[in-house]
Design an enzyme around this catalytic site. Sequence first.
Site, PDB file in Angstrom:
ATOM      1  N   CYS A 113       0.966  -0.975   0.127  1.00  0.00           N
ATOM      2  CA  CYS A 113      -0.171   0.609  -0.144  1.00  0.00           C
ATOM      3  C   CYS A 113       0.944   1.458  -0.182  1.00  0.00           C
ATOM      4  O   CYS A 113       0.168   2.254  -0.229  1.00  0.00           O
ATOM      5  CB  CYS A 113      -0.849  -0.130   1.167  1.00  0.00           C
ATOM      6  SG  CYS A 113      -2.020  -1.136   1.002  1.00  0.00           S
ATOM      7  N   HIS A 258      -3.632   7.630   0.565  1.00  0.00           N
ATOM      8  CA  HIS A 258      -4.035   5.668   0.388  1.00  0.00           C
ATOM      9  C   HIS A 258      -5.094   5.366   0.686  1.00  0.00           C
ATOM     10  O   HIS A 258      -6.169   5.603   2.000  1.00  0.00           O
ATOM     11  CB  HIS A 258      -2.732   5.136   1.097  1.00  0.00           C
ATOM     12  CG  HIS A 258      -3.614   3.290   0.843  1.00  0.00           C
ATOM     13  ND1 HIS A 258      -3.843   3.119  -0.370  1.00  0.00           N
ATOM     14  CD2 HIS A 258      -4.101   2.498   1.453  1.00  0.00           C
ATOM     15  CE1 HIS A 258      -3.985   2.014  -0.407  1.00  0.00           C
ATOM     16  NE2 HIS A 258      -4.231   1.683   1.040  1.00  0.00           N
ATOM     17  N   ASN A 288      -9.913  -0.425  -2.447  1.00  0.00           N
ATOM     18  CA  ASN A 288      -8.510  -0.235  -1.989  1.00  0.00           C
ATOM     19  C   ASN A 288      -7.129  -0.758  -3.133  1.00  0.00           C
ATOM     20  O   ASN A 288      -7.540  -1.944  -2.916  1.00  0.00           O
ATOM     21  CB  ASN A 288      -8.197  -0.311  -0.760  1.00  0.00           C
ATOM     22  CG  ASN A 288      -6.553  -0.667  -0.081  1.00  0.00           C
ATOM     23  OD1 ASN A 288      -6.592  -0.641  -0.767  1.00  0.00           O
ATOM     24  ND2 ASN A 288      -6.337  -0.672   1.136  1.00  0.00           N
TER      25      ASN A 288
END
Length: 331
Positions: A113, A258, A288
């Site tokens: 991530c 993020h 995501n």
Amino acid sequence: MPRARFLGTGFAVPDRVVTNDDLSSRMNTSDEWIRTRTGIQERRWVREGETGAGLAHAASLRALEAATLAPSDLDAIVYATATPDHFAPGNGVFLQRLLGVGTIPSIDIRNQCSGFVYALAAADAFIRCGQFRRVLVVGAEIQSTGMDVTTRGRNTAVIFADGAGAVVLGPSDDDERGILAFDLHGEGVHAEKLWVDSPGSMYHPRVSREQIDAGRHFLEMDGKEVFRHAVVRMPESVRAALAAAGQTTADLTLLVAHQANLRIAELMQKTLGLRDDQIYNNIMWYGNTTAATIPIALDECVRAGRVRPGDLVAFTAFGSGFLWGSAVVRW
Ligand code: UT7
């Protein structure tokens, strides 16, 4: 040493839309649970035959077009992904091949991530030391093929998705503009809290029937633990990067964070005391996409006019590793 400046941004997502109701028909979940716990309304998943390098290629062409540059103007590629199309080589060379750009080097970054923030840091260092001038930085992911789309995998399958974002960086001729500072961290003691165990080269063979039956090739996440750390580490890191740049949250035009969970973003906004116009969320539409969330969101902001020359922009990410970090940019 010149600062690295953003010359162009772009993104690409698969055209296949997967709604919460689509997932509810495959596992024990609901639109209501997914919306209230994550903020996600729909996401994009690839169709069979689509590749991560292919999505990265489409995003890169848009970023190059925005920079009014051709692929042949690039000096290097830095490609962040946790989900390469193959075990080896990394996706950088597959993107290079699609772009048709001679023998320029590519560097593959894992870092999940936080991959895009780390890729930016690598590209920034190359530009500042004069090794490369124009660097294509990519965050691209195909998570859907690594999801357990049964009730066993519902805590990840409803969250993770596919997409690609790209930026072109080059040396700034104005010392006030460009990437001002980074703040980067890792804490490997938490490695198994968000990970994919196999295939792995510590196993003979790298993946076994037993591992597949046990679902060890799927992404596994201790959601509560990741959440608990994310809401502390990201604000802490944003503050540290701003301080390193001699700035404060009051100076910030936009925080592009993020996109892991809308509740994480809302808590972070509150902790940092940011107004609604200082943050941008698009997890509702894309889920995501791991290393791709920040460059996708950034490109949407740039094209919507939410980022203009002179603005102070920050990026922050937290995820598997644990790895986290932030960057501060004078646009
Ligand atoms: O991108 C990198 C980092 N990733 C993240 O930052 C993700 C961080 N974590 C999260 O976003 C959240 O922890 C989740 C969205 C994954 C889960 O939300 P939560 O509020 O922490 O729920 P939970 O894991 O505590 O689960 C609550 C309940 C459980 O049932 P019981 O034990 O209370 O009966 C789960 O089994 O919700 C259940 N559950 C679901 N129910 C319906 C878990 N996933 C689902 C689902 N649909 N998809």
